[in-house]
Design a protein around this motif. Structure first.
Motif, short mmCIF file in Angstrom:
data_model
loop_
_atom_site.label_atom_id
_atom_site.label_comp_id
_atom_site.label_asym_id
_atom_site.label_seq_id
_atom_site.Cartn_x
_atom_site.Cartn_y
_atom_site.Cartn_z
N GLY A 27 44.96 13.38 -10.30
CA GLY A 27 46.27 13.78 -9.79
C GLY A 27 47.37 13.56 -10.81
N THR A 30 47.26 16.18 -13.50
CA THR A 30 47.70 17.46 -12.96
C THR A 30 49.22 17.51 -12.88
N GLY A 31 49.84 16.39 -12.46
CA GLY A 31 51.30 16.33 -12.43
C GLY A 31 51.89 16.51 -13.82
N THR A 48 52.64 20.32 -5.71
CA THR A 48 51.68 19.26 -5.40
C THR A 48 51.65 18.94 -3.91
N GLY A 54 43.85 20.32 -6.49
CA GLY A 54 43.90 20.09 -7.92
C GLY A 54 43.24 21.17 -8.75
N SER A 150 50.18 11.95 -8.72
CA SER A 150 50.65 13.28 -9.13
C SER A 150 52.16 13.30 -9.29
#
Length: 239
Positions: A27, A30-31, A48, A54, A150
């Motif tokens: 997470g 991905t952020g 998100t 994801g 995230s």
């Protein structure tokens, strides 16, 4: 609504806890990737919280950077998340009696790990009171484990380099859990076929190799089930 105090809620949260560090790492990266791809902080926050997927997010980000048409981005995310159609079909015998609004909430919070752990806990598709709190125990734990890192990655993107590759920890968590479920010959064969199909079709656009892998695994699974001899009919029994 969630069955917070039910023992199965705590069991669901406990059984997913060992995998959550990997999900959190996934997470966070991905952020970070959303900001590095050029999304504003509000847009990344909305993505998100609303998308909450994801693999679909990471698949869509390169297309956003490249300025791909909206329909291509939507199609890519749709293809990557088609596995949830299979998950939903497997969950239907358990949750079909619930109101539609509740099933919609469960659909939003559902995830790969929730599905795998739930099916390991309740292998027989027979509804029981323990299933709902167990589902929510794992689903809510998974949601917080994803969203908090995230959001941290979104806010700290300038100081967390994507070269760290910490998101791969989430992939390793999924692989480890999936391997623990391969306890039968049919599941081993299906997993092997899916892996080979995914690699062979890797060059397909829009991550369609994932769909090829799913279709191959389902096909070989159905073929093996049909070829398996059924119980013998007793002599003099009805047809």
């Amino acid at each position: 609504m969630f069955g917070w105090r039910h023992p199965e809620f705590r069991r669901g949260a406990r059984e997913i806890a060992g995998i959550l560090p990997g999900i959190g790492a996934w997470g966070m990266i991905t952020g970070v990737a959303m900001i590095k791809a050029g999304l504003s902080v509000p847009a990344a926050m909305a993505m998100t919280l609303l998308v909450y997927a994801g693999s679909a997010q990471l698949a869509a980000l390169p297309l956003l950077v490249a300025g791909a048409p909206v329909w291509v981005i939507w199609a890519t995310a749709f293809c990557v998340n088609l596995r949830f159609v299979i998950f939903s079909a497997q969950w239907r015998p358990y949750f079909a009696p619930f109101p539609r609004a509740e099933r919609a909430r469960m659909a939003y919070f559902s995830g790969d790990l929730n599905y795998i752990l739930f099916m390991r806990r309740f292998p027989e598709p027979v509804p029981s009171p323990e299933q709902k709190p167990y589902f929510w125990g794992g689903a809510i734990s998974n949601w917080f484990a994803w969203q908090i890192p995230s959001i941290a990655g979104i806010l700290l993107a300038d100081v967390i380099p994507t070269e760290w590759g910490i998101g791969f920890a989430g992939t390793l968590a999924l692989i480890g859990l999936a391997c623990s479920l391969l306890g039968s010959r049919s599941s081993l064969v299906a997993a092997g076929v899916a892996g080979c199909a995914a690699v062979a079709a890797y060059a397909l656009p829009l991550r369609l190799n994932i769909l090829v892998a799913i279709a191959a695994a389902v096909a070989i699974g159905l073929l093996m089930d049909r070829s398996r001899p059924g119980p013998a009919t007793p002599v003099g029994g009805s047809r």
